[in-house]
Design a protein around this motif. Sequence first.
Motif, mmCIF file in Angstrom:
data_model
loop_
_atom_site.group_PDB
_atom_site.id
_atom_site.type_symbol
_atom_site.label_atom_id
_atom_site.label_comp_id
_atom_site.label_asym_id
_atom_site.label_seq_id
_atom_site.Cartn_x
_atom_site.Cartn_y
_atom_site.Cartn_z
ATOM 1 N N TYR A 82 100.665 14.492 -54.803
ATOM 2 C CA TYR A 82 101.845 13.971 -54.116
ATOM 3 C C TYR A 82 101.829 14.301 -52.624
ATOM 4 N N ASN A 83 102.107 13.274 -51.848
ATOM 5 C CA ASN A 83 102.305 13.409 -50.413
ATOM 6 C C ASN A 83 103.366 12.373 -50.044
ATOM 7 N N LYS A 84 104.483 12.817 -49.500
ATOM 8 C CA LYS A 84 105.586 11.899 -49.215
ATOM 9 C C LYS A 84 105.197 10.799 -48.237
ATOM 10 N N CYS A 85 104.094 10.974 -47.531
ATOM 11 C CA CYS A 85 103.639 9.984 -46.556
ATOM 12 C C CYS A 85 102.808 8.877 -47.204
ATOM 13 N N GLU A 86 102.247 9.134 -48.380
ATOM 14 C CA GLU A 86 101.328 8.200 -49.031
ATOM 15 C C GLU A 86 102.126 7.261 -49.943
ATOM 16 N N LEU A 87 102.480 6.088 -49.411
ATOM 17 C CA LEU A 87 103.396 5.199 -50.106
ATOM 18 C C LEU A 87 102.827 3.821 -50.417
ATOM 19 N N PHE A 88 101.803 3.389 -49.686
ATOM 20 C CA PHE A 88 101.254 2.045 -49.872
ATOM 21 C C PHE A 88 99.739 2.132 -50.027
ATOM 22 N N ALA A 89 99.201 1.361 -50.967
ATOM 23 C CA ALA A 89 97.797 1.491 -51.341
ATOM 24 C C ALA A 89 96.836 1.032 -50.257
ATOM 25 N N SER A 90 97.291 0.167 -49.357
ATOM 26 C CA SER A 90 96.459 -0.264 -48.239
ATOM 27 C C SER A 90 97.343 -0.435 -47.017
ATOM 28 N N HIS A 91 96.753 -0.245 -45.854
ATOM 29 C CA HIS A 91 97.475 -0.343 -44.592
ATOM 30 C C HIS A 91 98.792 0.447 -44.645
ATOM 31 N N ASN A 92 98.677 1.673 -45.134
ATOM 32 C CA ASN A 92 99.840 2.554 -45.208
ATOM 33 C C ASN A 92 100.349 2.820 -43.796
ATOM 34 N N PRO A 93 101.614 2.521 -43.511
ATOM 35 C CA PRO A 93 102.088 2.608 -42.132
ATOM 36 C C PRO A 93 102.351 4.027 -41.639
ATOM 37 N N GLY A 94 102.499 4.961 -42.541
ATOM 38 C CA GLY A 94 102.845 6.318 -42.115
ATOM 39 C C GLY A 94 101.674 7.063 -41.500
ATOM 40 N N PRO A 125 100.896 15.181 -59.779
ATOM 41 C CA PRO A 125 100.106 13.941 -59.749
ATOM 42 C C PRO A 125 100.969 12.696 -59.573
ATOM 43 N N VAL A 126 100.462 11.771 -58.764
ATOM 44 C CA VAL A 126 101.061 10.454 -58.571
ATOM 45 C C VAL A 126 100.035 9.428 -59.016
ATOM 46 N N MET A 127 100.458 8.463 -59.822
ATOM 47 C CA MET A 127 99.541 7.484 -60.378
ATOM 48 C C MET A 127 99.691 6.139 -59.687
ATOM 49 N N TRP A 128 98.554 5.531 -59.359
ATOM 50 C CA TRP A 128 98.500 4.199 -58.765
ATOM 51 C C TRP A 128 97.720 3.294 -59.706
#
Length: 438
Positions: free
Chosen positions: A348-360, A382-385
Amino acid sequence: MRVNSNTKARTRAAAALTVAALAAGATAGAGPATAQPKAAPAPAAACSAAYRIEQKLSSGTTWRMCWRYDGKAGLVLENISYQPKGEPKQIKVLNSARLGQIHVPYDDGNIEYDDLTGFDFAQGLMNLAPSECPGGTIKSVKVPDSWNEDPNVKGLCTTTRSRGHAYRMQGDTANKVFQAEGKDLLVYTVNQVGWYEYMTEWRFQDDGAITMNVGATGSLSWDDYDAGDGRGWPIGKGASAKSTSHSHNAFWRLDFALDGSTKNKVEQYDSTVAAPVRGQRAPTTKTTRTKVSKELAGDSKNYRWWRMVSATGKNKDGHARSYEIVPGPTTKYPGRSYTKHDLYVTQYNKCELFASHNPGNCGAGAGKSVDKWVNGQALTHPVMWMNIGFHHIARDEDQQPMPVHWQGFSIAPRDVTAMNPLTPAELGWQNGHWQPRG
């Protein structure tokens, strides 16, 4: 399937006008449906009533969650839990569930889109008419940084639907049949992106399973009937107008919190089948478990599956609660590093929100896509994608309008309850090694 394919250029202003015009045209028919789902008692989600979804299904299972609307991801569901009949309290499943990206590369190599972070997916939320939400409620959504004069859109449907047989079993006597229809809580929105309209639906089943789907519908773009490179499919009379083929790579991001704890464990199971040896009548199958302690880029294969295991909760039989990952049909797109795997598990990372071209800005060297975040960290949260792909080669039947084509996956409860949560009372004693009553 967007705007003029000669330039493949998208303009924010043009899209804004399209969304505004369609929203204005739909507003007159939008509003709450006349019949509403039954409200479940004892709200548990940490949100106000306006942002709470609670539904007790007719089979006895209650689902509870909160919702909010993100300026890029669209609908986000949080604090998701369910309470089957016979369980003394609700069982938390997820901290949050959301789309992680819709990546759309065209076969001719001229263009690709990241619809969530690059083409204002969230801005295209559409008004829904009551007929689109039968027996349910249409909630008003305030779209962040809306292009429209009125940012409020009647765009979130919550309703219930039957999914057919939940089970059927012949009883001990010839004239006794146990059967029941399964019921779902359905939550969905529709977002317009260019010529497409994406239906994002979440189905919460009375047996504890959750199914998430993205359905693409709307229209084929007439501007894309120019596949002069021979890759497209002829649409209309003759073979002069060829629609450009493309892929839809949909990502979901699930932050599990089984039994309220984020310290979940990830396990991978693989089975091998061996030919019969002397003295055996049939092939043998051996299943092995691998504990996934570090970040994972995983691939679906025959006889492989994963589960997320609770670190704290057990069912009444003393077995650890877990959810099994059930991938749907997919066409894996090998063209980008982040689409080369079916499943990712990241710390988990609060910044990791989008699988590609993550804006953060996730820090120096962090990268902008999910594959770059799999770098050997230990999994304590763990965060699952999940990545599910669809290669869209257009056909004559795609016009007009285009039938919905679905892509998605499910998570299924494994040992969350000691028995089927829909078990009829008459069969409740048949748990484990049972014998017919004398």
